[in-house]
Enzyme design. Structure first.
Site, PDB file in Angstrom:
ATOM      1  N   HIS A 181       0.867  -1.196   0.000  1.00  0.00           N
ATOM      2  CA  HIS A 181       0.000   0.000   0.000  1.00  0.00           C
ATOM      3  C   HIS A 181       0.896   1.236   0.000  1.00  0.00           C
ATOM      4  CE1 HIS A 181      -3.203   2.722   0.597  1.00  0.00           C
ATOM      5  NE2 HIS A 181      -3.896   2.087   1.511  1.00  0.00           N
ATOM      6  N   HIS A 184      -2.832   6.819  -0.983  1.00  0.00           N
ATOM      7  CA  HIS A 184      -3.828   7.358  -0.050  1.00  0.00           C
ATOM      8  C   HIS A 184      -3.279   8.098   1.155  1.00  0.00           C
ATOM      9  CE1 HIS A 184      -6.905   4.222  -1.692  1.00  0.00           C
ATOM     10  NE2 HIS A 184      -6.651   5.205  -2.525  1.00  0.00           N
ATOM     11  N   TYR A 186      -0.859   7.457   3.160  1.00  0.00           N
ATOM     12  CA  TYR A 186      -0.248   6.680   4.248  1.00  0.00           C
ATOM     13  C   TYR A 186       1.276   6.747   4.136  1.00  0.00           C
ATOM     14  CZ  TYR A 186      -5.061   5.429   5.032  1.00  0.00           C
ATOM     15  OH  TYR A 186      -6.410   5.530   5.298  1.00  0.00           O
TER      16      TYR A 186
HETATM   17  C1  PHB Z   1     -10.153   4.038   5.393  1.00  0.00           C
HETATM   18  O1  PHB Z   1     -10.076   3.433   6.447  1.00  0.00           O
HETATM   19  O2  PHB Z   1     -11.044   4.872   5.170  1.00  0.00           O
HETATM   20  C2  PHB Z   1      -9.151   3.772   4.361  1.00  0.00           C
HETATM   21  C3  PHB Z   1      -8.172   2.851   4.626  1.00  0.00           C
HETATM   22  C4  PHB Z   1      -7.228   2.589   3.650  1.00  0.00           C
HETATM   23  C5  PHB Z   1      -7.292   3.260   2.459  1.00  0.00           C
HETATM   24  C6  PHB Z   1      -8.276   4.170   2.202  1.00  0.00           C
HETATM   25  C7  PHB Z   1      -9.226   4.428   3.159  1.00  0.00           C
HETATM   26  O3  PHB Z   1      -6.375   3.032   1.528  1.00  0.00           O
END
Ligand code: PHB
Length: 364
Positions: A181, A184, A186
């Site tokens: 991942h 987003h 992170y």
């Molecule tokens: C979320 O928990 O809203 C979430 C988690 C991981 C993602 C995107 C959204 O990549």
């Protein structure tokens, strides 16, 4: 009408029955304490096994990688055992499954961190928004994220080791693939973006330096298993979780060229429009395809009508569906037969038990 989404696809060493993928979806229902997936998760995922590939909800690769209540981990023996039940149930139902490897970085709160420590990131710059912790009665409660502390250079080898070990764990748990991942907002994305990365060492500054952690993490996963078993998710030009990707286009092109060199199993593109951003342009899609000849899975407000012309044009190889999978365990069959979809119950997306999770009906 026979859709291209119904055709089989090879991803690395894995044969998918169709080009419909279940996108990763955080549901915050792992067993407490320990963030362990259980029989309930096995049931939920097995119900959805007619997807060509299921990508698991994001799973933290270490206690420090956690940023929301009750998300599952992929670092302890109990978690591996729990995931094994899940992959066995999915395989028994004819499905294939990838494990999404997650470190949230600064999208966290000290109450979710080991010994209530501050979350870590590229730099000590806050994500000025909220995350979800557990209230007194197990209910989700929104709280502001903490300002993180910057990872020290001497901590990076240990961090990379958690990617390697998580890959070994996922393989042991019976997953067919792992997905890094790197999207987003992170941790890996926090390093990629100049807005969250003010480092002055080898992991900050130039675009190449900001991409370094993502590629090193990917390489650890490849070393731990095989390039043909590792995919990666990026979200170029997306604004989710507060990152301003001003050089997002150049970063995406640089990253996907590096992914292509490594011959990874797939590139998973999370398109900005799922979180309110613009649609990707045709020229950007063509630029990605030129640089990445391998399998591209695309996600973000997909419908059959959005996917088919892109499949036909060879700009994507499979489409991932997220939120529609919550309410439709048999989404693949429904899409391929133009059947109506069940309405979702958004108030039950996060936390809780079987209700709003395993109780959505398939069509008779
Ligand atoms: C979320 O928990 O809203 C979430 C988690 C991981 C993602 C995107 C959204 O990549």
């Amino acid at each position: 009408m026979s859709y291209r989404l119904s055709q089989p696809l090879h991803i690395g060493d894995v044969q998918l029955s169709r080009r419909i993928v279940m996108a990763p979806l955080t549901r915050m229902r792992a067993q407490q304490p320990g963030d362990v997936p259980t029989e309930m998760q096995a049931r939920y995922y097995a119900q959805r096994a007619s997807a060509g590939l299921i990508i698991s909800e994001a799973a933290q690769i270490s206690p420090q990688g956690k940023g929301y209540m009750a998300t599952p981990g992929i670092y302890s023996a109990e978690q591996i055992q729990g995931w094994r039940q899940v992959t066995q149930a999915v395989h028994a139902a004819g499905g294939k499954m990838a494990c999404q490897l997650w470190h949230v970085g600064r999208v966290s709160h000290h109450s979710l961190q080991p010994e209530q420590q501050l979350p870590v990131s590229a730099s000590a710059l806050p994500y000025e928004n909220k995350t979800t912790i557990m209230g007194e009665h197990g209910e989700p409660v929104r709280v502001p994220c903490d300002t993180p502390r910057a990872l020290r250079l001497d901590e990076i080898p240990g961090l990379l080791e958690t990617y390697r070990q998580a890959t070994i764990n996922a393989r042991e748990a019976g997953f067919d693939l792992v997905e890094v991942h790197a999207a987003h907002g992170y941790l890996l994305h926090q390093f990629q973006s100049a807005s969250s990365n003010h480092r002055q060492d080898a992991y900050g500054g130039s675009l190449q330096n900001r991409a370094r952690l993502t590629l090193e993490a990917l390489d650890r996963c490849i070393d731990a298993w095989s390039a043909s078993r590792v995919g990666i998710r990026i979200s170029p030009l997306g604004l989710f979780n507060g990152l301003d990707d001003s050089d997002g286009l150049a970063m995406a092109y640089y990253l996907v060229e590096a992914f292509a060199e490594r011959k990874i199993a797939y590139l998973h593109l999370s398109e900005p429009d799922w979180a309110g951003g613009p649609q990707l342009s045709l020229s950007f899609r063509e630029g990605l395809r030129q640089r990445f000849p391998g399998v591209i899975i695309a996600a973000g407000n997909y419908t059959v009508a959005k996917a088919e012309p892109l499949l036909e044009a060879g700009l994507i190889d499979a489409a991932a569906f997220g939120r529609p999978y919550i309410a439709n365990p048999d989404l693949a069959e429904r899409l391929l037969s133009d059947a109506p979809l069940n309405p979702p119950r958004p108030e039950l997306f996060y936390g809780g038990g079987e209700e709003g999770y395993t109780d959505y009906p398939a069509r008779a």
